[in-house]
Design an enzyme around this catalytic site. Structure first.
Site, mmCIF file in Angstrom:
data_model
loop_
_atom_site.group_PDB
_atom_site.id
_atom_site.type_symbol
_atom_site.label_atom_id
_atom_site.label_comp_id
_atom_site.label_asym_id
_atom_site.label_seq_id
_atom_site.Cartn_x
_atom_site.Cartn_y
_atom_site.Cartn_z
ATOM 1 N N CYS A 1 -13.475 3.712 -10.931
ATOM 2 C CA CYS A 1 -12.383 3.383 -10.019
ATOM 3 C C CYS A 1 -11.298 4.414 -10.314
ATOM 4 O O CYS A 1 -11.070 4.756 -11.479
ATOM 5 C CB CYS A 1 -11.854 1.982 -10.282
ATOM 6 S SG CYS A 1 -10.416 1.566 -9.269
ATOM 7 N N ASN B 1 -17.694 -0.498 -4.226
ATOM 8 C CA ASN B 1 -16.892 -1.666 -4.580
ATOM 9 C C ASN B 1 -17.616 -2.963 -4.286
ATOM 10 O O ASN B 1 -18.470 -2.990 -3.404
ATOM 11 C CB ASN B 1 -15.574 -1.648 -3.790
ATOM 12 C CG ASN B 1 -14.483 -0.961 -4.584
ATOM 13 O OD1 ASN B 1 -14.488 -0.988 -5.804
ATOM 14 N ND2 ASN B 1 -13.536 -0.344 -3.879
ATOM 15 N N ARG C 1 -16.538 -5.522 6.616
ATOM 16 C CA ARG C 1 -15.274 -5.509 5.876
ATOM 17 C C ARG C 1 -14.182 -6.223 6.656
ATOM 18 O O ARG C 1 -13.378 -6.976 6.084
ATOM 19 C CB ARG C 1 -14.846 -4.058 5.599
ATOM 20 C CG ARG C 1 -13.455 -3.990 5.015
ATOM 21 C CD ARG C 1 -13.055 -2.574 4.704
ATOM 22 N NE ARG C 1 -11.688 -2.510 4.192
ATOM 23 C CZ ARG C 1 -11.131 -1.438 3.649
ATOM 24 N NH1 ARG C 1 -11.834 -0.325 3.556
ATOM 25 N NH2 ARG C 1 -9.893 -1.451 3.209
ATOM 26 N N HIS D 1 -9.739 -3.578 -10.693
ATOM 27 C CA HIS D 1 -8.725 -4.121 -9.787
ATOM 28 C C HIS D 1 -8.025 -5.338 -10.388
ATOM 29 O O HIS D 1 -7.538 -6.214 -9.663
ATOM 30 C CB HIS D 1 -9.328 -4.457 -8.403
ATOM 31 C CG HIS D 1 -9.670 -3.230 -7.621
ATOM 32 N ND1 HIS D 1 -10.004 -3.255 -6.286
ATOM 33 C CD2 HIS D 1 -9.726 -1.918 -7.988
ATOM 34 C CE1 HIS D 1 -10.266 -2.027 -5.868
ATOM 35 N NE2 HIS D 1 -10.107 -1.189 -6.887
ATOM 36 N N TYR E 1 -3.182 -4.094 -7.310
ATOM 37 C CA TYR E 1 -3.963 -5.202 -6.754
ATOM 38 C C TYR E 1 -3.493 -6.562 -7.276
ATOM 39 O O TYR E 1 -3.790 -7.588 -6.685
ATOM 40 C CB TYR E 1 -5.449 -5.029 -7.071
ATOM 41 C CG TYR E 1 -6.104 -3.952 -6.260
ATOM 42 C CD1 TYR E 1 -6.768 -4.267 -5.081
ATOM 43 C CD2 TYR E 1 -6.040 -2.624 -6.643
ATOM 44 C CE1 TYR E 1 -7.375 -3.280 -4.319
ATOM 45 C CE2 TYR E 1 -6.633 -1.622 -5.890
ATOM 46 C CZ TYR E 1 -7.297 -1.959 -4.726
ATOM 47 O OH TYR E 1 -7.882 -0.982 -3.961
#
Lengths: 423, 423, 423, 423
Positions: A168, A147, A93, A198, A242
């Site tokens: 989500c 995700n 990540r 998102h 987002y």
């Protein structure tokens, strides 16, 4: 009555106590007999299983916690398979967050090239899990929180026969934030939510049947929404947070560049603390520290989905599911994050119709990117991967996309075996 | 036999000798009785009318050239109304090219914020012309060459009842360039062209019925196409040259920034020369200098369209027209630049179906931008204009869009009366 | 809290005590302040108002009953407008039943040429009512029970701006019949219902998430469904009882021909009795005789719809509403009878997708007939009316349609002023 | 230059001299090297091959005629595969005509239950041929004239990868009849043709760009069209002659019942004569008698299609091909008989959009019937076959469909091996 078994894939996640807490609070309605914990990290698996057992014991619920590394054994007999996996862990990540920055693009776990790299790593794993589910427990529902949740659901529904609901916590959370800012109870409101995971907007708010969208925008502005008020007035919609990565990309980039740590780096530190805390035999409840990690909504939406399926409720939830024509013009198999009724037969989209022009273009563009990305992840084809990055609205050009792709593929080589084989 | 009259709106254009030349060469097939010249610039109107009369005389065709500033009188009785107008003239174009550069976005006559500003100025004028046509000559066809041609056609078909075919010489030209590079005669080829005006791709090339798309890409690369070869290989399509503004935007921006003159500035100088040349009573043919101005294709596509209508030919031409479902998912009234059969009843789209994923997102995003822009241009609504700029894939964010919009509106205030009234 | 007012148009209906009973039973959840009774028949209006007052008094609810012949006054201030009108009364219905029989076609109140004639008489009246609602109470919902309910809803949504939900008790009733026959509680089942009003099918039955459609068919057969078992096995669906007019038309015709009375003739007699009973000042509850009249479901579905709107419930109900793409290929504005969520913002179709081939053709054919019929009813155009009858699957040919139309128009002349004017 | 080979499957057809004549007349444009004759009837194969050789010799063209019973050998190397087969021969056709009459339904070769039975017999054979083509000559085009031509094309495109164009001489012929009746040359006209094979309508006629549909209807009436004038005025369209089986079904039935012979019985007699004539070594041209057999249009449309493909013409022809969205709402893979451009890459539908309401229902209903029939023919499933008959608008009810199906299946058992196996 069939005993209720849940398989928890990625049970070593720091979020697991959230879900455990949710299962405790919903036990009266969802009396789970067994939760089968699965994780590739044996140590975290044991820590989380032990903590969960202590939590269940303290709450005095009889739910058993088993552990295994045999995924198919865990899936067999399950009614729900909760999936929350992180291929490559927090280090991957951090690369997703760091690498795009060099190219002038925000680095983020789910949005932009970072989310793209995460998708390439994660989709093959999630598709394999889904194939196991389709074979071993074909009637079970995958309750996915991994995700990028929309893209995972797209890949699983397009390439396997497994049943899946992609979750989500955002839509529920943002909707409630707006209503709170308006001082309106949810019971009086009808909120239109449209878009992709998102990448969603509130496009209409009715209160007592009256259109109060403009008031909702002003309330969001007053509450400190992370998007400029004049923008929301111009598009007459409230974007999810987002979307600041699109609408205010220079600000987001600047913030990322000047920040000493990425979110992944912070979370890595928090998680180390959390694991130490979790391992403490004296701990038998969700620790306060977990709030810093975020994700409190996970438990809410996962239990809501399981309750709706288990009790055949048919209540309205915003989930990721094939849109099947609910959004005019979107390919029927395209997954969107949209209001559905959820019952024993799954998630059923409620018709939306034409998207407002102000959001339509971005939704269709990102959806094309997602569909190419699913194809790239499963094929390991370099050109398809390049096509995907080129299709992403945050990637300005080929001249950025090509070297960025090369660096991402090189950095994550260990987790991209399909590309290794073919490229 | 009905006498053939053509109204030429914007007859003072420097391109007019191209069209005159086309009418001369197609006279045997399209024996025009009268061309009615209309222009708001009386001086250029007279210069071009006089030159055209000398050209017709030299070519020994009996077509009359009349001049008027009464647009409706010119339209009355016409079979075709050729439109080629430039609201604000070359100075406005230069602003369209210069202003976006300050914001790090390419300035261009049709693509990006420059094209947006041009659309805001031009759409109301073209819609008024079209309303005149709908009233005075409802069976006539507007043969539009005014840019942005797709957006103009979108506005005219959405907001008036006039008949219009929107032209661009690009699709014909790019297709032929590729076939020439492949050394294949058009008769042996089937070339799929899809997209919007100045946003098109060749997505398949058959030769003698065999798929030779990959060969076509290699031939385009070898011929020095302005798009990177690896990009074309990745998307398996040949983009039109305007797509370099998207795929290679940093290069385009750099070139614009370092160029001493914008294209508009060059053209302004050329046009001054041209007008002097045109005014020379000794000149009775299209001057060589016009080639520098570009637009040779104008005459080809305009006469092709008029011939197809006049002779009810039904031949295949790529034009801008409401797509009516030819592209899956695109709203039915959305104008696209697509292969059609053109006959006495107009342009009839040939079915395309699903666009390739590699191009779909960009087409849908730009089409949304275009539809918002048409609405903004006609309403003069500031928020709608902001919405349009936000929807444009070349505009990175709200933080760029808002000040850029303000500067464009201020710079062009004289040509944006609808915004003046309401803003 | 806004006081709740309901306007009841056609309050002189013999069904009114059903609705009154429903309002009594749901008073705790829907505390209605006033029901404004409207009817063109002053005598029946007073009889029903008086009875309803006695019923409310006996039930000890404070709901007021007002009467008026001023429709707009009744509508003003109403939250719901319940419509149940019968243009031409029972005598017209009897003609609808008798006339087609002469041409070898079943005569029926809603299906076939009888329903067509009823639609011609009723649509103009219902559209006028809806126009009043749109002007006087634009936020109110029309709760329509007037037949043909789907066609009325089609006309009102296509030609007015009023809000309407079109009801029929059938889908609820047939679904429950099948589940009862299966001995399965509704809570365990997911039943797919598709189609148009009086033209619907159960196409899938899940029990505890398992496909039990074949079992449902066998249970329906065993329960004495009015459709042949082998037919249901062949189409793998359970048709609603009205489909016997299509699937077993000779039987239906034979039954009608040999029956001494039509249903309308029976009902006329029952209604005369009912009115005498209703007028009895000693009566203060729904009489047992009303059961013979049928329509018990009216109260159930009407109160269910009003409760869902009033409490913003969002529960699933099968209603008639514009399908908006819920059924692939059906025009978006076409009204269908489909599962929706119903809340304060109205009825929201849940996506169905492609209809099974076995039912698709009939649905599309009848829908075309309905759309032409709405146009004919409002235009009073003879040719359009002929077009409608020709489009009806139960009308075998032009040679039958033309004289049948002439006879229907002549018989109902008094109630078809729009045809009188123009024909 | 590749030598041109054509395979002629069903070369023993009495129509073959038509095609031979067409090849002679188009030899300059389509210089065929070889025609490979294939037929299961060896005697007729030799008769027709010999006659064709004599015809070619007399016409002095060098095209060779080969004969074989090895279908794949004939297909190999072919550019076109012309298919004109009749499974079960004329005796089966006569049963198709006779059996439905007993049930009060017209018996006809392509329309109604007769066409259904023909489809059940023919589709498996044509799909096998198409599979051979897909394997042995994947770039070749099947030029199909086998009836029911639309249904055959539906089955071949849905269940094989072969390229096919489905032909019927009707659209060309009916269009010309109307224009002739109007005394208008095709060059001045634009005629909208929509529908399915043997289920088409002329819905608009422009002459010199002006709508003259009403005049066209009056001209058709005056010319003795086989559909009532008032019907055409009501639907504002000109139906093809086969639609008399729908619009005037009682007349058609009466005619069939009172006719001493069915068309098949007549043709059987004519064919016997024709075969004797063909066998005469003195005959070296198309005999006059062939005109009685009909089908003169076969040669016209088959050579037109082959010329369009061979020369990559892109001219407009009405053919049967997957509609791919050309007709709004019709499934994308559904074959329709619609205007296309035909070139080296095949037939490309021209967008039609929404069908007029007056014809939409019947088109969708018959298309559903066709899609079920293709599935039934290939699966040999009894219930699917029953579903198909139930879906046919000319079959009034289940009570007729079930015994009719049983009789058709029994009568044609020898040619329905897939049903034999499974039923």
């Amino acid at each position: 009555m069939t005993p209720i078994k849940i398989a928890l894939i990625g049970a070593g996640s720091s979020y697991t106590p959230e879900l455990a807490d949710g299962l405790i609070h919903s036990y009266a309605e969802l009396p789970v007999d067994e939760v089968a914990f699965v994780d590739t990290d044996a140590e975290r698996l044991q820590i989380l299983a032990a903590l969960t057992r202590r939590m269940f014991a303290k709450a005095d619920i009889p739910t058993r916690v088993s552990t295994t590394q045999d995924r198919r054994a865990a899936i067999a007999g399950s009614m729900f398979i909760c999936t929350l996996v992180r291929v490559g862990g927090m280090d991957a990540r951090i690369l997703d967050e760091r690498i795009p920055l060099k190219y002038g693009i925000i680095g983020q776990e789910t949005t932009g090239p970072g989310g793209f790299a995460k998708a390439l790593r994660t989709i093959p794993v999630m598709v394999e899990i889904a194939q196991d589910v389709a074979e071993v427990a074909p009637d079970a529902w995958i309750i996915n929180y991994t995700n990028p949740s929309g893209l995972i659901t797209e890949a699983v529904t397009s390439y396997t026969g497994a049943r899946i609901v992609g979750l989500c916590s955002g839509p529920f959370g943002w909707t409630n934030s707006v209503l709170r800012a308006m001082k309106v109870s949810p019971a009086r409101a009808n909120v239109d939510w449209v878009g992709l995971n998102h990448l969603g907007w509130i496009t209409r708010v009715l209160v007592d049947g009256q259109d109060r969208t403009d008031d909702a925008i002003e309330a969001a502005i007053a509450s400190g929404w992370n998007i400029e008020g004049d923008l929301m007035r111009a598009i007459r919609a409230i974007p999810c947070s987002y979307l600041a990565y699109y609408y205010h990309r220079e600000r987001a980039l600047e913030r990322a560049r000047t920040s000493p740590q990425t979110r992944g780096e912070q979370v890595k530190a928090i998680e180390a603390d959390l694991m130490r805390t979790y391992a403490d035999p004296a701990l038998s409840e969700k620790p306060a520290l977990l709030r810093q990690r975020g994700g409190g909504g996970y438990s809410d939406v996962a239990t809501a989905a399981m309750l709706a399926v288990y009790h055949n409720r048919g209540d309205r939830q915003v989930v990721n599911t094939p849109s099947r024509g609910a959004i005019s013009g979107l390919p029927e198999n395209a997954v969107a994050e949209i209001p559905c009724t959820v019952d024993r037969a799954g998630a059923h989209p409620i018709v939306i119709g034409e998207l407002p022009l102000a959001v339509r273009g971005l939704v269709f563009a990102v959806k094309s990117y997602e569909q190419i990305t699913a194809r790239a992840a499963l094929s390991g084809d370099y050109r398809t991967a390049l096509q995907a990055l080129l299709a992403h609205p945050l990637v300005p050009s080929y001249d950025v996309a090509a070297p960025l792709l090369d660096e991402l593929l090189a950095a994550h080589r260990a987790y991209l075996p399909r590309f290794a084989e073919r490229h």
